[in-house]
Design a protein around this motif. Structure first.
Motif, short mmCIF file in Angstrom:
data_model
loop_
_atom_site.label_atom_id
_atom_site.label_comp_id
_atom_site.label_asym_id
_atom_site.label_seq_id
_atom_site.Cartn_x
_atom_site.Cartn_y
_atom_site.Cartn_z
N VAL A 4 0.85 -1.20 0.00
CA VAL A 4 0.00 0.00 0.00
C VAL A 4 0.88 1.25 0.00
O VAL A 4 0.65 2.19 -0.78
N VAL A 5 1.90 1.26 0.84
CA VAL A 5 2.79 2.43 0.92
C VAL A 5 3.57 2.59 -0.38
O VAL A 5 3.68 3.69 -0.91
N ARG A 6 4.07 1.49 -0.94
CA ARG A 6 4.83 1.57 -2.19
C ARG A 6 3.95 2.13 -3.32
O ARG A 6 4.36 3.04 -4.03
N ASP A 7 2.74 1.60 -3.45
CA ASP A 7 1.84 2.07 -4.50
C ASP A 7 1.50 3.55 -4.32
O ASP A 7 1.48 4.31 -5.29
N THR A 8 1.23 3.95 -3.09
CA THR A 8 0.89 5.34 -2.81
C THR A 8 2.07 6.26 -3.09
O THR A 8 1.92 7.32 -3.71
N ASP A 58 -11.14 3.28 2.93
CA ASP A 58 -11.15 4.11 4.13
C ASP A 58 -10.49 5.45 3.81
O ASP A 58 -9.28 5.57 3.79
N ARG A 59 -11.32 6.46 3.53
CA ARG A 59 -10.80 7.77 3.12
C ARG A 59 -9.87 8.38 4.15
O ARG A 59 -8.82 8.92 3.81
N GLN A 60 -10.23 8.32 5.41
CA GLN A 60 -9.39 8.90 6.45
C GLN A 60 -8.07 8.13 6.55
O GLN A 60 -7.01 8.71 6.70
N GLY A 61 -8.15 6.80 6.43
CA GLY A 61 -6.94 5.99 6.46
C GLY A 61 -6.04 6.28 5.28
O GLY A 61 -4.82 6.38 5.43
N ALA A 62 -6.63 6.45 4.10
CA ALA A 62 -5.84 6.76 2.90
C ALA A 62 -5.18 8.13 3.04
O ALA A 62 -4.01 8.31 2.69
N THR A 63 -5.91 9.09 3.58
CA THR A 63 -5.36 10.43 3.81
C THR A 63 -4.22 10.37 4.81
O THR A 63 -3.19 11.02 4.64
N ILE A 65 -2.24 7.82 5.37
CA ILE A 65 -1.08 7.20 4.71
C ILE A 65 -0.36 8.23 3.85
O ILE A 65 0.87 8.35 3.90
N ILE A 66 -1.10 9.01 3.07
CA ILE A 66 -0.49 10.03 2.23
C ILE A 66 0.24 11.06 3.08
O ILE A 66 1.36 11.48 2.74
N THR A 67 -0.36 11.47 4.18
CA THR A 67 0.26 12.46 5.07
C THR A 67 1.57 11.94 5.64
O THR A 67 2.58 12.65 5.67
N ILE A 68 1.56 10.71 6.09
CA ILE A 68 2.77 10.11 6.67
C ILE A 68 3.85 9.96 5.61
O ILE A 68 5.03 10.23 5.87
N ILE A 69 3.48 9.56 4.42
CA ILE A 69 4.46 9.43 3.33
C ILE A 69 5.04 10.81 2.99
O ILE A 69 6.25 10.95 2.78
#
Length: 92
Positions: A4-8, A58-63, A65-69
């Protein structure tokens, strides 16, 4: 979670204005991000798509992940540890 992190990261790397986007720097970004995210282990690769779908739905979860990346990318871009960046700096 690694997939998930790699794809994002690969999806958003152009918009992150990375100082360097070599494999070493991308791996450093991934490692930092994965350390800040809750683990999500799968012992059977057949279930991997379900984990990915769960995070995309999960929109909040996806957001999150993007924030942490993005935070990890900023940290790595501020101090790249790769040879490619060191060589670029020597030529400037």
């Amino acid at each position: 979670m690694e997939d998930v992190v790699r794809d994002t990261l690969l999806t958003y790397k152009k918009s992150m204005n990375l100082a360097c986007s070599c494999d070493r720097c991308l791996d450093d970004i991934m490692a930092l991000a994965l350390n800040d995210l809750p683990p999500s282990y799968v012992v059977n690769n057949a279930y991997s798509p379900y984990v990915r779908a769960q995070h995309q739905a999960d929109r909040q979860g996806a957001t999150n992940i993007i924030t942490i990346i993005a935070k990890s990318a900023a940290k790595v871009s501020g101090s790249p540890r790769c040879e490619a960046y060191a060589q670029t700096k020597q030529h400037n």
